[in-house]
Design a protein around this motif. Structure first.
Motif, mmCIF file in Angstrom:
data_model
loop_
_atom_site.group_PDB
_atom_site.id
_atom_site.type_symbol
_atom_site.label_atom_id
_atom_site.label_comp_id
_atom_site.label_asym_id
_atom_site.label_seq_id
_atom_site.Cartn_x
_atom_site.Cartn_y
_atom_site.Cartn_z
ATOM 1 N N PRO A 32 20.786 82.964 -21.015
ATOM 2 C CA PRO A 32 19.646 83.604 -21.682
ATOM 3 C C PRO A 32 18.645 82.599 -22.258
ATOM 4 O O PRO A 32 17.476 82.603 -21.896
ATOM 5 C CB PRO A 32 20.314 84.406 -22.810
ATOM 6 C CG PRO A 32 21.764 84.494 -22.462
ATOM 7 C CD PRO A 32 22.060 83.297 -21.634
ATOM 8 N N GLU A 33 19.108 81.735 -23.138
ATOM 9 C CA GLU A 33 18.181 80.845 -23.831
ATOM 10 C C GLU A 33 17.795 79.678 -22.929
ATOM 11 O O GLU A 33 18.194 78.540 -23.164
ATOM 12 C CB GLU A 33 18.778 80.290 -25.126
ATOM 13 C CG GLU A 33 19.985 81.025 -25.641
ATOM 14 C CD GLU A 33 21.267 80.656 -24.889
ATOM 15 O OE1 GLU A 33 21.429 79.481 -24.545
ATOM 16 O OE2 GLU A 33 22.087 81.558 -24.666
ATOM 17 N N GLY A 34 17.054 79.990 -21.921
ATOM 18 C CA GLY A 34 16.565 79.056 -20.925
ATOM 19 C C GLY A 34 17.042 77.618 -21.042
ATOM 20 O O GLY A 34 16.449 76.812 -21.736
ATOM 21 N N GLY A 35 18.087 77.296 -20.342
ATOM 22 C CA GLY A 35 18.497 75.914 -20.309
ATOM 23 C C GLY A 35 19.980 75.716 -20.542
ATOM 24 O O GLY A 35 20.600 76.390 -21.346
ATOM 25 N N VAL A 36 20.545 74.801 -19.794
ATOM 26 C CA VAL A 36 21.967 74.502 -19.867
ATOM 27 C C VAL A 36 22.134 72.996 -19.887
ATOM 28 O O VAL A 36 21.364 72.279 -19.248
ATOM 29 C CB VAL A 36 22.697 75.094 -18.643
ATOM 30 C CG1 VAL A 36 24.160 74.720 -18.661
ATOM 31 C CG2 VAL A 36 22.540 76.604 -18.599
ATOM 32 N N ARG A 37 23.121 72.529 -20.614
ATOM 33 C CA ARG A 37 23.423 71.100 -20.601
ATOM 34 C C ARG A 37 24.313 70.794 -19.403
ATOM 35 O O ARG A 37 25.200 71.598 -19.075
ATOM 36 C CB ARG A 37 24.170 70.707 -21.886
ATOM 37 C CG ARG A 37 23.393 70.922 -23.176
ATOM 38 C CD ARG A 37 22.408 69.812 -23.419
ATOM 39 N NE ARG A 37 23.055 68.518 -23.525
ATOM 40 C CZ ARG A 37 23.596 68.006 -24.615
ATOM 41 N NH1 ARG A 37 23.553 68.695 -25.744
ATOM 42 N NH2 ARG A 37 24.162 66.831 -24.626
ATOM 43 N N PRO A 38 24.136 69.638 -18.781
ATOM 44 C CA PRO A 38 24.963 69.288 -17.627
ATOM 45 C C PRO A 38 26.465 69.446 -17.877
ATOM 46 O O PRO A 38 27.181 69.962 -17.032
ATOM 47 C CB PRO A 38 24.599 67.829 -17.373
ATOM 48 C CG PRO A 38 23.180 67.724 -17.813
ATOM 49 C CD PRO A 38 23.053 68.663 -18.977
ATOM 50 N N PHE A 39 26.943 69.037 -19.034
ATOM 51 C CA PHE A 39 28.396 69.110 -19.258
ATOM 52 C C PHE A 39 28.904 70.552 -19.317
ATOM 53 O O PHE A 39 30.078 70.808 -19.060
ATOM 54 C CB PHE A 39 28.794 68.339 -20.526
ATOM 55 C CG PHE A 39 28.488 69.033 -21.805
ATOM 56 C CD1 PHE A 39 29.447 69.821 -22.428
ATOM 57 C CD2 PHE A 39 27.228 68.933 -22.380
ATOM 58 C CE1 PHE A 39 29.170 70.460 -23.623
ATOM 59 C CE2 PHE A 39 26.943 69.572 -23.566
ATOM 60 C CZ PHE A 39 27.908 70.339 -24.186
ATOM 61 N N GLU A 40 28.016 71.492 -19.617
ATOM 62 C CA GLU A 40 28.421 72.893 -19.587
ATOM 63 C C GLU A 40 28.614 73.350 -18.147
ATOM 64 O O GLU A 40 29.582 74.035 -17.821
ATOM 65 C CB GLU A 40 27.369 73.767 -20.270
ATOM 66 C CG GLU A 40 27.121 73.410 -21.720
ATOM 67 C CD GLU A 40 26.052 74.301 -22.339
ATOM 68 O OE1 GLU A 40 26.422 75.313 -22.946
ATOM 69 O OE2 GLU A 40 24.840 73.984 -22.196
ATOM 70 N N LEU A 41 27.674 72.954 -17.315
ATOM 71 C CA LEU A 41 27.788 73.272 -15.893
ATOM 72 C C LEU A 41 29.061 72.678 -15.312
ATOM 73 O O LEU A 41 29.754 73.313 -14.514
ATOM 74 C CB LEU A 41 26.605 72.691 -15.121
ATOM 75 C CG LEU A 41 25.318 73.493 -15.132
ATOM 76 C CD1 LEU A 41 24.321 72.838 -14.216
ATOM 77 C CD2 LEU A 41 25.590 74.923 -14.691
ATOM 78 N N GLU A 42 29.342 71.478 -15.720
ATOM 79 C CA GLU A 42 30.523 70.769 -15.260
ATOM 80 C C GLU A 42 31.762 71.656 -15.427
ATOM 81 O O GLU A 42 32.543 71.805 -14.492
ATOM 82 C CB GLU A 42 30.647 69.526 -16.137
ATOM 83 C CG GLU A 42 31.516 68.433 -15.618
ATOM 84 C CD GLU A 42 31.732 67.416 -16.739
ATOM 85 O OE1 GLU A 42 30.788 67.150 -17.503
ATOM 86 O OE2 GLU A 42 32.866 66.924 -16.854
ATOM 87 N N GLY A 43 31.895 72.240 -16.615
ATOM 88 C CA GLY A 43 33.040 73.097 -16.869
ATOM 89 C C GLY A 43 33.015 74.372 -16.045
ATOM 90 O O GLY A 43 34.022 74.772 -15.484
ATOM 91 N N ARG A 44 31.870 74.971 -15.917
ATOM 92 C CA ARG A 44 31.800 76.261 -15.230
ATOM 93 C C ARG A 44 31.961 76.125 -13.730
ATOM 94 O O ARG A 44 32.488 77.002 -13.074
ATOM 95 C CB ARG A 44 30.448 76.927 -15.509
ATOM 96 C CG ARG A 44 30.274 77.254 -16.985
ATOM 97 C CD ARG A 44 29.042 78.083 -17.196
ATOM 98 N NE ARG A 44 28.556 77.958 -18.564
ATOM 99 C CZ ARG A 44 27.377 78.349 -18.976
ATOM 100 N NH1 ARG A 44 26.534 78.887 -18.090
ATOM 101 N NH2 ARG A 44 27.008 78.219 -20.212
ATOM 102 N N LEU A 45 31.452 75.045 -13.194
ATOM 103 C CA LEU A 45 31.482 74.891 -11.745
ATOM 104 C C LEU A 45 32.632 74.026 -11.266
ATOM 105 O O LEU A 45 32.775 73.784 -10.070
ATOM 106 C CB LEU A 45 30.159 74.298 -11.252
ATOM 107 C CG LEU A 45 28.904 75.087 -11.629
ATOM 108 C CD1 LEU A 45 27.666 74.403 -11.085
ATOM 109 C CD2 LEU A 45 28.993 76.502 -11.089
#
Lengths: 154, 154
Positions: A54-67
């Motif tokens: 929602p709040e436009g934008g993700v930190r790379p390390f968050e993506l790391e965990g999800r993907l």
DNA sequence: AAAGATTGACTACTCAATCTTT
DNA sequence: AAAGATTGAGTAGTCAATCTTT
């Protein structure tokens, strides 16, 4: 090892089937995507994650965990998507080490074009082999295999 | 896409679960193998195929079909295993184009050492999450996804 | 020191082109 | 021409080292 002669131990047999089925289904879907001229599956996942935050934008390390991607791996994936113009990087106000990733309009458009193709491909390669109830069972059994704490890859 | 919010379409949900579970289980098993100092999983498969062929020897294109590997990919995999001394290549009497692959004693020994490690790893990463009956169901559902005619990869 | 992220060097994968034999 | 197999060039993945900020 052919599927015809699976091991008798049901756990090992499930392993072999998982490797085989995963391999054939995923590579079939990849092939459909690249035949349609699309970038790899991972790009879709990244775009999806960025769009659904929602709040436009993700930190790379968050993506790391999800993907479930390794940090260096993600770093280079983002590089490519950046160069292709589908994502953008903004400085992070609260943490000078990191960046904030956002989708560009081109990225949103790309995902919109990719979805029907991948959806059809998935329906074809999974839906034609399993009924709805079976798909639900399969899903439940597979989810049981995913660890809660997805140990950071490598 | 997190496992927490799977799509409502059961087919798509099964796809997501397949990608996720496959990824996490396989990479966990790979990690155990490489932590034990072993070569990649694919090497095991090749050794197993070569060992379980009665009339000592397999043609590369046969392995290609069984292991779902592209020809050029297999070609280089065999190169590495050859250089490592685990397989050997013999000229093929009936067909001058091809070769016959055989396991060496070192190859047999390696596979013998690998097996208990991989077996334990598989038991840990699958067996601890599923009972025998569940493993059987999972296996059955996954096998349904594997096409009879495994279209040659690429 | 630890976390977020990137980079250099190396290995492996991919596509297309090639070569040999059938 | 088609099948079996390999190779060159480019791309992507991997490991360890590095850099910056916390």
């Amino acid at each position: 090892m052919r599927v015809e002669d699976l091991p008798t131990d049901p756990i090992i047999a499930a392993w072999v089937a998982l490797v085989r089925a995963g391999n054939s289904v995923i590579s079939a879907v990849r092939a459909d995507g690249s035949a349609a001229g699309f970038p790899p599956l991972e790009w879709y996942d990244v775009l999806w994650e960025l769009e659904s935050t929602p709040e436009g934008g993700v930190r790379p390390f968050e993506l790391e965990g999800r993907l479930l991607l390794a940090q260096y791996n993600l770093s280079r994936l983002i590089d490519r998507m950046l160069k292709a113009g589908y994502v953008a990087k903004q400085p992070c106000p609260e943490d000078g080490r990191g960046h904030i990733l956002v989708v560009t309009e081109e990225g949103k458009a790309l995902r919109k074009r990719m979805w029907p193709v991948y959806r059809a491909s998935i329906e074809r390669h999974i839906g034609s082999h399993l009924g709805e109830a079976e798909a639900r069972s399969l899903c439940r059994l597979l989810v049981a295999l995913i660890p809660e704490k997805p140990g950071r890859p490598k």
